[in-house]
Design a protein around this motif. Sequence first.
Motif, short mmCIF file in Angstrom:
data_model
loop_
_atom_site.label_atom_id
_atom_site.label_comp_id
_atom_site.label_asym_id
_atom_site.label_seq_id
_atom_site.Cartn_x
_atom_site.Cartn_y
_atom_site.Cartn_z
N GLU A 1 -9.89 -2.32 0.73
CA GLU A 1 -9.66 -2.60 2.16
C GLU A 1 -9.70 -1.35 3.01
O GLU A 1 -9.30 -1.38 4.18
CB GLU A 1 -8.31 -3.32 2.33
N THR B 1 0.83 -1.21 0.00
CA THR B 1 0.00 0.00 0.00
C THR B 1 0.87 1.26 0.00
O THR B 1 0.55 2.25 -0.66
CB THR B 1 -0.97 -0.03 1.20
N ASP C 1 -6.16 -1.94 -4.91
CA ASP C 1 -5.53 -2.34 -3.64
C ASP C 1 -6.65 -2.74 -2.67
O ASP C 1 -7.34 -1.89 -2.15
CB ASP C 1 -4.72 -1.15 -3.09
N THR D 1 -7.78 1.32 2.84
CA THR D 1 -6.43 1.66 3.31
C THR D 1 -5.86 2.89 2.62
O THR D 1 -4.70 3.24 2.85
CB THR D 1 -5.45 0.47 3.15
MG MG Z 1 -2.17 -2.86 2.09
#
Ligand code: MG
Length: 323
Positions: free
Chosen positions: A142, A113, A212, A144
């Motif tokens: 997610e 990330t 991601d 993030t």
């Molecule tokens: Mg990540």
Amino acid sequence: SEMSLEELPGVGPATAEKLKEAGFNTIEAVAVASPAELANTAEIGESTAAKIINAARQAADIGGFETGDVVLERRKLVGKLTTGCTEFDEMMGGGIETQAITELYGEFGSGKTQLAHQLAVNVQMDREHGGLNGSVIVIDTENTFRPERIAQMVKGLSEKYGMELDPEEFLQNIHVARAYNSNHQILLVDSATDLANELREMGKPVRLLIVDSLMAHFRAEYVGRGTLADRQQKLNKHMHGLLRFGDLFNACIIVTNQVMSKPDAFFGDPTRPVGGHIVGHTATFRLYLRKSKGEKRIIRLVDSPNLPEGEAIVAVTTAGLTD
Ligand code: MG
Ligand code: ADP
């Protein structure tokens, strides 16, 4: 396609029944299966399975041809995006390529990330500073994505180049959407295409699309063997949607991926990326990220069509990814 499974050479009623039970309901599902997968579920030999898959591919008309000179013209436009790290750029032959999917895989906390965030900043720089003057689309599965982290990295670049860069402007060029499930994630690539067309008109071409994480939803939703064929078919569609986006907009495609442990590995690294052969074959470049001492990370180029395997060491610092 309107064709039934029984029309494929080598598939009788019994085999067709077994395939359907395992979720291979259509010619397309069979076309994107692996021989081992098909051989197992239909209890046939692998070479028979391979023949069935080839026939299904022809019947489903997967792929489509273009002449070499057209491919060459498009390849001439391939851009390279700096990672901000000397060794890493060198390993990649100058940087992350446009018109390609680059997969980042590694354990939790390995820096996937972080690297994605850094690229979302770097891509906005001019060519002199390793960027592509581009804007960014992020499909965040997610939750993030952190604008605060982008701001830190912009500050890092300001210091690195002795320039006054405005974090606000960088954030305005990053378009983030949360994906709530795998179907939504696939649909967001269509929305991304619409958005990228608009941004191109506005003179802010998208040069980076980030997913991601690629597999988190697929993994959570498809548990057990019965649904694997369905999952792989959807994943294949998704990956090809991403590749098409990369070609259409001359953009880098970054996907992050999780790893699972390989229980049968006695030697070497006991981890491998998830997603099976679909992700493995569609990703153009595969990078394996590992934690090292402190802020150091080891990045290994595992698979590339034109570059040797190699490793680069980078550091994840508050200012971003550095040598
Ligand atoms: Mg990540
Ligand atoms: P993943 O591979 O799971 O996506 P991340 O890219 O989220 O991993 O990496 C998380 C790691 O990045 C943290 O454990 C930390 O080492 C580092 N990191 C995150 N934010 C910062 C920051 N602001 N400054 C320095 N290091 C950071």
